[in-house]
Enzyme design. Structure first.
Site, mmCIF file in Angstrom:
data_model
loop_
_atom_site.group_PDB
_atom_site.id
_atom_site.type_symbol
_atom_site.label_atom_id
_atom_site.label_comp_id
_atom_site.label_asym_id
_atom_site.label_seq_id
_atom_site.Cartn_x
_atom_site.Cartn_y
_atom_site.Cartn_z
ATOM 1 C CG ASP A 1 -17.202 18.425 -20.008
ATOM 2 O OD1 ASP A 1 -16.965 17.631 -20.930
ATOM 3 O OD2 ASP A 1 -18.328 18.534 -19.477
ATOM 4 N N GLY B 1 -19.800 25.092 -20.091
ATOM 5 C CA GLY B 1 -19.393 25.761 -18.868
ATOM 6 C C GLY B 1 -20.394 25.341 -17.809
ATOM 7 C CG ASP C 1 -34.736 22.942 -16.372
ATOM 8 O OD1 ASP C 1 -33.606 22.524 -16.032
ATOM 9 O OD2 ASP C 1 -35.766 22.228 -16.314
ATOM 10 N N GLY C 2 -31.478 24.638 -16.033
ATOM 11 C CA GLY C 2 -30.580 24.830 -14.904
ATOM 12 C C GLY C 2 -30.978 24.080 -13.654
ATOM 13 N NE ARG D 1 -20.465 17.848 -7.646
ATOM 14 C CZ ARG D 1 -20.834 18.334 -8.828
ATOM 15 N NH1 ARG D 1 -20.336 19.482 -9.262
ATOM 16 N NH2 ARG D 1 -21.692 17.687 -9.577
ATOM 17 N NE ARG E 1 -16.046 21.687 -14.498
ATOM 18 C CZ ARG E 1 -17.165 21.011 -14.275
ATOM 19 N NH1 ARG E 1 -17.414 19.906 -14.941
ATOM 20 N NH2 ARG E 1 -18.045 21.445 -13.397
#
Length: 452
Positions: free
Chosen positions: A253, A91, A126-127, A180, A187
């Site tokens: 994805d 996700g 860690d994102g 973006r 998806r």
């Protein structure tokens, strides 16, 4: 201050899908926010170019909500095949969708992030996003836009003052958050999750959302949706090829159902028409090599068809999938003629010309960007020798669609090979010198203007 209402057209369409499709999240609290890149040309399409730098950082570095759109960031849920292995544990792991806006042509656009912090799907990550990764995404999206590939656009890059440890590049390295602008973030993997969970009601709801909000059509017919996605993704595959682009990670994805390319990791542009050229060091089997990209995207679309079996029988889905090959061939011919700068004649001649281009580029191993630069307008220079005779003959009689009267044609072809990408980054890493990046973006845009 909110943007001008005549240009700024917010939406909350995503909320209509319901909470089964996302998790509310919050952005990381970054130590600092240094604006490194703002794309006012893209921002103007959604009424955001009037923001001053402080407002820009507030919205795209601190994620203060934009007026009248999503009240908080949403991490979207999806599954996907990754290198053909199904993964239900993914996700949005380092990004989210935080606003929706209509552009000047009326399309619904999402503002999404990369590197904005951890979510329920971060797993052990860690994102975060490396600054180098953000610079590379700017270069990829700018180049693809110029080469007529449907792509997300890099709206903003803000350095965040963190030091990241990464195993595949020198560490610690600088961090950034990227925004973006995308025509949706739905998806193929979004559909796969619902099929996996046997969630028929939300599958029907998702089909209707995509048809209505992203394709501008009424109804919730899965067969109609698949036909549309087949056409758009076949066009994407074709334009990748004509651009010489290798995405590198064409997992299900990573395929947007609008046929818009996005999420750039190990991408590269191929120096020559080499079907075996790969972008990712970890793609040791060449699954997503340059020449296998149409197959890879077609395979991903077949996973969408398999997911839609939750709603309809297989036969019409198979019939829709059968259209991918012919749609790709037609789109590839169109894309090659566009890059050659010639107008179409008739189907048989156009297809033969496209085949001659592929065949000759493969056998001569000529530099792609140099060839398309020299041949633009349909005339090969005299120094292209006997091995180009078939292609020269195929070009005979084709008319230029645009004169070579831009200043771009007085210089050298604009390319984006890996050595230049690394050189641009090296100047940023060593001396915080951004001049090469800004100069390259300007050169790419000049090329795009000359080609259009």
């Amino acid at each position: 201050m909110p943007p001008p209402p005549q240009a700024y057209r917010p939406s909350t369409a995503l909320l209509g899908l319901g909470s089964a499709f996302w998790d509310p999240v919050a952005a990381a609290d970054f130590p600092e926010t240094r604006l490194r890149f703002r794309n006012d040309r893209a921002a103007a399409q959604v009424g955001l170019d009037g923001l001053d730098d402080a407002e820009w950082i507030a919205h795209f570095g601190r994620f203060a909500p934009l007026p009248n759109t999503l009240p908080q960031p949403l991490a979207l849920r999806y599954h996907g095949h990754q290198f053909r292995n199904y993964n239900p544990d993914i996700g949005d792991g380092r990004g989210f969708t935080f606003a929706q806006l209509h552009d000047r042509s009326g399309r619904l656009m999402d503002l999404g992030t990369k590197g904005s912090g951890q979510t329920p799907y971060s797993r052990f990550g860690d994102g975060r996003l490396t600054l180098k990764g953000g610079v590379r995404e700017i270069l990829a999206t700018e180049m693809l836009e110029a080469l007529n590939v449907p792509t997300s656009r890099t709206l903003s890059l803000i350095e965040t003052g963190e030091a990241l440890d990464r195993g595949d590049e020198p560490s610690p390295t600088r961090a950034a958050v990227l925004v973006r602008l995308s025509h949706g973030h739905i998806r193929i993997g979004t559909f796969q999750r619902l099929a996996f969970e046997r969630d028929e009601a939300n599958m029907r709801r998702l089909v209707g959302y995509v048809l209505r909000q992203l394709y501008g059509e009424d109804g919730d017919d899965p067969i109609r949706l698949l036909h549309l996605v087949v056409g758009r993704t076949a066009t994407l595959a074709a334009r990748y090829m004509a651009a010489g682009f290798v995405h590198g990670v064409l997992n299900s994805d990573n395929i947007n159902v609008t046929g818009e390319s996005f999420d750039y990791g190990p991408w590269r542009f191929a120096p020559t028409w080499d079907p075996g050229f790969t972008a990712a060091y970890f793609d040791q089997q060449g699954l997503y090599a340059f020449g296998r990209q149409p197959e890879a995207i077609g395979w991903d679309v077949s996973q969408l068809a398999a997911s839609l079996r939750l709603l309809v029988d297989s036969e019409p889905l198979i019939a829709a999938l059968d259209g991918f090959g012919p749609a790709f061939q037609a789109a590839l011919t169109e894309a090659i003629l566009w890059r050659l700068g010639v107008t179409a004649r008739d189907e048989a001649s156009d297809r033969e010309l496209a085949r001659a281009v592929e065949r000759t580029l493969r056998t001569t191993a000529a530099p792609l960007d140099r060839f398309f630069f020299d041949a633009f307008g349909g005339t090969l220079p005299a120094h292209y020798g006997d091995e180009w005779a078939d292609l020269r003959a195929a070009l005979d009689g084709y008319a230029s669609r645009k004169p070579r009267d831009d200043a771009y044609w007085l210089g050298e072809p604009c390319a984006m090979l890996i050595d230049e990408v690394e050189a641009i980054w090296s100047r940023i890493a060593a001396d915080d010198d951004w001049s090469a990046l800004h100069a390259k973006v300007a050169a790419i845009r000049a090329m795009g203007d000359a080609l259009r």
